[in-house]
Design a protein around this motif. Structure first.
Motif, PDB file in Angstrom:
ATOM      1  N   GLY A 145      -3.014  72.854  81.658  1.00  0.00           N
ATOM      2  CA  GLY A 145      -3.693  72.802  80.386  1.00  0.00           C
ATOM      3  C   GLY A 145      -3.856  71.380  79.884  1.00  0.00           C
ATOM      4  O   GLY A 145      -3.476  70.413  80.550  1.00  0.00           O
ATOM      5  N   TYR A 146      -4.418  71.256  78.693  1.00  0.00           N
ATOM      6  CA  TYR A 146      -4.700  69.974  78.067  1.00  0.00           C
ATOM      7  C   TYR A 146      -3.536  69.542  77.191  1.00  0.00           C
ATOM      8  O   TYR A 146      -2.903  70.358  76.541  1.00  0.00           O
ATOM      9  N   GLY A 147      -3.253  68.256  77.158  1.00  0.00           N
ATOM     10  CA  GLY A 147      -2.222  67.722  76.271  1.00  0.00           C
ATOM     11  C   GLY A 147      -1.631  66.450  76.826  1.00  0.00           C
ATOM     12  O   GLY A 147      -2.225  65.794  77.680  1.00  0.00           O
ATOM     13  N   SER A 148      -0.450  66.116  76.343  1.00  0.00           N
ATOM     14  CA  SER A 148       0.243  64.947  76.876  1.00  0.00           C
ATOM     15  C   SER A 148       0.608  65.214  78.330  1.00  0.00           C
ATOM     16  O   SER A 148       1.008  66.329  78.667  1.00  0.00           O
ATOM     17  N   PRO A 149       0.480  64.215  79.176  1.00  0.00           N
ATOM     18  CA  PRO A 149       0.830  64.423  80.580  1.00  0.00           C
ATOM     19  C   PRO A 149       2.285  64.865  80.719  1.00  0.00           C
ATOM     20  O   PRO A 149       3.152  64.338  80.006  1.00  0.00           O
ATOM     21  N   PRO A 150       2.569  65.830  81.578  1.00  0.00           N
ATOM     22  CA  PRO A 150       3.946  66.305  81.739  1.00  0.00           C
ATOM     23  C   PRO A 150       4.937  65.177  82.063  1.00  0.00           C
ATOM     24  O   PRO A 150       6.088  65.249  81.669  1.00  0.00           O
ATOM     25  N   ILE A 151       4.478  64.146  82.724  1.00  0.00           N
ATOM     26  CA  ILE A 151       5.364  63.045  83.093  1.00  0.00           C
ATOM     27  C   ILE A 151       5.839  62.264  81.865  1.00  0.00           C
ATOM     28  O   ILE A 151       6.838  61.564  81.915  1.00  0.00           O
ATOM     29  N   SER A 152       5.143  62.404  80.728  1.00  0.00           N
ATOM     30  CA  SER A 152       5.505  61.629  79.536  1.00  0.00           C
ATOM     31  C   SER A 152       6.906  61.973  79.035  1.00  0.00           C
ATOM     32  O   SER A 152       7.524  61.171  78.337  1.00  0.00           O
TER      33      SER A 152
END
Length: 77
Positions: A33-40
């Motif tokens: 999905g859309y949003g902050s990258p999971p790596i953040s």
């Protein structure tokens, strides 16, 4: 030429109005999905970025969240 088309498609996706991108927002517990990258979540500082993670297995349904009236235009992406 291929790379230029890919970059143009990505730029077009992220240029969509926020209200349209939010149709595909990544919900808690979702991997796509859309949003902050999971790596953040691995960084102590807030990253000023956005990301869109999608699954190759669910590509059509994932991209149709962004372009619900696009017919088969999602294939260009």
């Amino acid at each position: 030429e291929l790379l230029a088309r890919v970059e143009a498609a990505i730029a077009g996706m992220f240029a969509l109005p926020a209200s349209e991108k939010m149709r595909a927002v990544r919900r808690p517990g979702d991997s796509c999905g859309y949003g902050s990258p999971p790596i953040s979540s691995y960084f102590s500082k807030c990253m000023w970025s956005e990301g869109y993670t999608f699954s190759p297995a669910n590509l059509r349904s994932d991209l149709r969240k962004l372009w619900p009236k696009a017919g088969h235009d999602y294939r260009h992406f």
